[in-house]
Design a protein around this motif. Structure first.
Motif, PDB file in Angstrom:
ATOM      1  N   LEU A  64      -3.542  40.763   1.116  1.00 52.18           N
ATOM      2  CA  LEU A  64      -4.424  40.522   2.401  1.00 52.18           C
ATOM      3  C   LEU A  64      -4.077  39.922   3.523  1.00 52.18           C
ATOM      4  CD1 LEU A  64      -7.738  39.434   0.361  1.00 52.18           C
ATOM      5  CD2 LEU A  64      -7.186  41.943   1.060  1.00 52.18           C
ATOM      6  N   TRP A  65      -4.410  40.194   4.535  1.00 50.24           N
ATOM      7  CA  TRP A  65      -3.956  39.530   6.104  1.00 50.24           C
ATOM      8  C   TRP A  65      -4.909  38.460   6.272  1.00 50.24           C
ATOM      9  CZ3 TRP A  65       1.017  40.113   7.774  1.00 50.24           C
ATOM     10  CH2 TRP A  65       1.841  41.291   7.361  1.00 50.24           C
ATOM     11  N   SER A  66      -4.488  37.440   6.645  1.00 51.64           N
ATOM     12  CA  SER A  66      -5.043  36.538   7.196  1.00 51.64           C
ATOM     13  C   SER A  66      -4.684  36.122   8.750  1.00 51.64           C
ATOM     14  CB  SER A  66      -4.969  34.769   6.424  1.00 51.64           C
ATOM     15  OG  SER A  66      -5.584  35.131   5.040  1.00 51.64           O
ATOM     16  N   ARG A  67      -5.501  35.808   9.577  1.00 54.09           N
ATOM     17  CA  ARG A  67      -5.335  35.536  10.921  1.00 54.09           C
ATOM     18  C   ARG A  67      -5.996  34.087  11.505  1.00 54.09           C
ATOM     19  NH1 ARG A  67      -7.442  39.038  16.151  1.00 54.09           N
ATOM     20  NH2 ARG A  67      -6.421  37.906  17.630  1.00 54.09           N
ATOM     21  N   GLY A  68      -4.915  33.493  12.296  1.00 53.04           N
ATOM     22  CA  GLY A  68      -5.466  32.222  12.722  1.00 53.04           C
ATOM     23  C   GLY A  68      -4.385  31.851  14.071  1.00 53.04           C
ATOM     24  N   VAL A  69      -4.832  30.735  14.761  1.00 45.09           N
ATOM     25  CA  VAL A  69      -3.703  30.240  15.747  1.00 45.09           C
ATOM     26  C   VAL A  69      -3.274  28.746  15.273  1.00 45.09           C
ATOM     27  CG1 VAL A  69      -5.474  31.421  17.340  1.00 45.09           C
ATOM     28  CG2 VAL A  69      -5.773  28.961  16.817  1.00 45.09           C
ATOM     29  N   LEU A  70      -2.184  28.806  15.924  1.00 44.56           N
ATOM     30  CA  LEU A  70      -1.602  27.330  15.863  1.00 44.56           C
ATOM     31  C   LEU A  70      -1.264  26.781  17.302  1.00 44.56           C
ATOM     32  CD1 LEU A  70       1.284  28.261  13.298  1.00 44.56           C
ATOM     33  CD2 LEU A  70      -0.619  26.799  12.791  1.00 44.56           C
ATOM     34  N   VAL A  71      -1.740  25.673  17.437  1.00 46.59           N
ATOM     35  CA  VAL A  71      -1.678  24.983  18.768  1.00 46.59           C
ATOM     36  C   VAL A  71      -0.840  23.803  18.831  1.00 46.59           C
ATOM     37  CG1 VAL A  71      -3.417  24.270  20.740  1.00 46.59           C
ATOM     38  CG2 VAL A  71      -4.579  25.820  18.949  1.00 46.59           C
ATOM     39  N   PHE A  72      -0.027  24.091  19.889  1.00 43.76           N
ATOM     40  CA  PHE A  72       0.793  22.911  20.259  1.00 43.76           C
ATOM     41  C   PHE A  72       0.939  22.386  21.697  1.00 43.76           C
ATOM     42  CE2 PHE A  72       2.548  25.995  17.023  1.00 43.76           C
ATOM     43  CZ  PHE A  72       3.075  25.394  16.255  1.00 43.76           C
ATOM     44  N   GLU A  73       1.340  21.094  21.896  1.00 46.24           N
ATOM     45  CA  GLU A  73       1.402  20.740  23.195  1.00 46.24           C
ATOM     46  C   GLU A  73       3.052  20.660  23.350  1.00 46.24           C
ATOM     47  OE1 GLU A  73      -1.492  17.215  24.179  1.00 46.24           O
ATOM     48  OE2 GLU A  73      -1.518  17.320  22.054  1.00 46.24           O
ATOM     49  N   VAL A  74       3.401  21.131  24.420  1.00 43.50           N
ATOM     50  CA  VAL A  74       4.453  21.090  24.864  1.00 43.50           C
ATOM     51  C   VAL A  74       5.040  20.858  26.359  1.00 43.50           C
ATOM     52  CG1 VAL A  74       5.690  22.527  22.895  1.00 43.50           C
ATOM     53  CG2 VAL A  74       4.709  23.833  24.989  1.00 43.50           C
ATOM     54  N   PRO A  75       6.040  20.245  26.792  1.00 43.35           N
ATOM     55  CA  PRO A  75       6.396  20.250  28.238  1.00 43.35           C
ATOM     56  C   PRO A  75       6.932  21.614  28.800  1.00 43.35           C
ATOM     57  CG  PRO A  75       7.916  19.233  27.194  1.00 43.35           C
ATOM     58  CD  PRO A  75       6.888  19.574  26.100  1.00 43.35           C
ATOM     59  N   GLU A  76       6.670  21.915  29.974  1.00 46.25           N
ATOM     60  CA  GLU A  76       6.932  23.266  30.446  1.00 46.25           C
ATOM     61  C   GLU A  76       8.343  23.410  30.280  1.00 46.25           C
ATOM     62  OE1 GLU A  76       5.643  23.838  34.463  1.00 46.25           O
ATOM     63  OE2 GLU A  76       3.586  23.530  34.019  1.00 46.25           O
ATOM     64  N   ASP A  77       9.325  22.545  30.321  1.00 46.31           N
ATOM     65  CA  ASP A  77      10.833  22.694  30.236  1.00 46.31           C
ATOM     66  C   ASP A  77      11.413  23.269  28.637  1.00 46.31           C
ATOM     67  OD1 ASP A  77      10.415  20.412  28.870  1.00 46.31           O
ATOM     68  OD2 ASP A  77      12.191  19.250  30.043  1.00 46.31           O
ATOM     69  N   ALA A  78      10.403  23.018  27.946  1.00 43.87           N
ATOM     70  CA  ALA A  78      10.519  23.284  26.552  1.00 43.87           C
ATOM     71  C   ALA A  78      10.369  24.848  26.238  1.00 43.87           C
ATOM     72  CB  ALA A  78      10.009  22.419  25.544  1.00 43.87           C
ATOM     73  N   LEU A  79       9.715  25.505  27.207  1.00 45.84           N
ATOM     74  CA  LEU A  79       9.359  26.973  26.905  1.00 45.84           C
ATOM     75  C   LEU A  79      10.468  27.920  26.539  1.00 45.84           C
ATOM     76  CD1 LEU A  79       6.130  27.293  28.884  1.00 45.84           C
ATOM     77  CD2 LEU A  79       6.307  26.942  26.639  1.00 45.84           C
ATOM     78  N   PRO A  80      11.498  27.937  27.578  1.00 44.19           N
ATOM     79  CA  PRO A  80      12.504  28.924  27.484  1.00 44.19           C
ATOM     80  C   PRO A  80      13.430  28.815  26.012  1.00 44.19           C
ATOM     81  CG  PRO A  80      12.674  27.932  29.507  1.00 44.19           C
ATOM     82  CD  PRO A  80      11.775  27.158  28.742  1.00 44.19           C
ATOM     83  N   GLY A  81      13.303  29.935  25.359  1.00 44.62           N
ATOM     84  CA  GLY A  81      14.206  30.167  24.172  1.00 44.62           C
ATOM     85  C   GLY A  81      13.091  29.355  22.741  1.00 44.62           C
ATOM     86  N   LEU A  82      11.951  29.239  23.037  1.00 46.05           N
ATOM     87  CA  LEU A  82      11.069  28.518  22.173  1.00 46.05           C
ATOM     88  C   LEU A  82      11.014  29.290  20.975  1.00 46.05           C
ATOM     89  CD1 LEU A  82       9.663  25.762  22.096  1.00 46.05           C
ATOM     90  CD2 LEU A  82       7.703  26.988  22.601  1.00 46.05           C
ATOM     91  N   ARG A  83      11.013  28.755  19.711  1.00 42.25           N
ATOM     92  CA  ARG A  83      10.825  29.582  18.434  1.00 42.25           C
ATOM     93  C   ARG A  83       9.901  28.923  17.390  1.00 42.25           C
ATOM     94  NH1 ARG A  83      16.581  28.462  17.205  1.00 42.25           N
ATOM     95  NH2 ARG A  83      16.485  27.298  19.044  1.00 42.25           N
ATOM     96  N   LEU A  84       9.139  29.686  16.653  1.00 39.84           N
ATOM     97  CA  LEU A  84       8.040  29.250  15.847  1.00 39.84           C
ATOM     98  C   LEU A  84       8.620  29.288  14.648  1.00 39.84           C
ATOM     99  CD1 LEU A  84       5.354  28.163  14.824  1.00 39.84           C
ATOM    100  CD2 LEU A  84       4.574  30.672  14.951  1.00 39.84           C
ATOM    101  N   VAL A  85       8.581  27.912  13.596  1.00 44.46           N
ATOM    102  CA  VAL A  85       9.285  27.991  12.506  1.00 44.46           C
ATOM    103  C   VAL A  85       7.891  28.024  11.613  1.00 44.46           C
ATOM    104  CG1 VAL A  85      10.935  27.198  10.878  1.00 44.46           C
ATOM    105  CG2 VAL A  85      11.413  27.132  13.241  1.00 44.46           C
TER     106      VAL A  85
END
Length: 225
Positions: free
Chosen positions: A159-180
């Protein structure tokens, strides 16, 4: 030929020395065996603990990109969307809807996941993290009600479950960001070779700039779990 007393003493001394040498050699061999057993025991003991992220084998990290299904032997997951916001709508301690803000930027990743055999639930003890291009790691924020996120979902086989993960990050951390995404482990003895999914969010410098410029004032999580 007659043997003088000095020669006799010399031979006796030599014979005694050989005996002492043999006893010393045996002691060294026994000490070596004991040391070998101790090293082996230490190695087994060391394997009962999880290695830091940087030391894990890259062959155990299954990589993919946002929108792509990333499959490991324990679970499969996909990031379906990513939005940025200056505040998020959540449920407060009194049960009423509230808004929380950040001095950085909220990044909300919408994730779907399934497992092939056993139920699974992501845990804050070994939580999913955002990994930046320069090696920084960000855990999910504790400012939102966990019941509104993927942490509240028991992922069932088939079965497929759906949900969100919420993070707080500075703007300069966005380029190249990966979710592990790291599967939970329980008990004292853990598997240091457990597979994890690393999902590139597709945020080039240009895409990151667009995400910031389109950031929502408030992104509500209420009613979406």
């Amino acid at each position: 030929m007659a043997v003088t007393s000095s020669e006799t003493e010399s031979r006796e001394a030599t014979a005694g020395g050989q005996k002492r040498t043999r006893r010393g050699g045996a002691a060294r061999r026994i000490a070596g065996v004991v040391a070998g057993i101790a090293v082996a025991a230490a190695a087994v003991y060391a394997h009962t603990f999880t290695l830091p992220y940087e030391q894990r084998g890259s062959a155990l990290t299954i990589k993919g990109t946002a929108g792509e299904l990333v499959e490991t032997k324990l679970f499969s997951a996909k990031v379906t969307s990513v939005v940025a916001a200056h505040a998020v709508g959540t449920t407060g301690t009194t049960g009423q809807d509230t808004e929380v803000e950040t001095s950085n930027l909220f990044l909300v990743a919408d994730v779907t996941a399934t497992t092939p055999k056993r139920p699974m639930q992501f845990s804050r003890l070994q939580p999913p993290v955002l990994l930046t291009a320069d090696g920084r790691r960000y855990k999910a924020t504790d400012k939102v009600d966990e019941s509104l996120t993927l942490f509240n979902k028991v992922i069932q086989p088939g079965l497929w479950s759906r949900g969100v993960l919420v993070f707080e990050v500075p703007e300069d951390a966005l380029p190249g960001l990966r979710l592990v995404l790291i599967p939970p482990q329980g008990g004292l003895v853990v598997d240091t070779f457990i597979p994890e999914a690393e999902i590139d969010l597709g945020l080039s410098k240009a895409a990151a700039a667009r995400l910031v410029s389109q950031a929502e004032r408030v992104h509500s999580l209420v009613g979406k779990s």
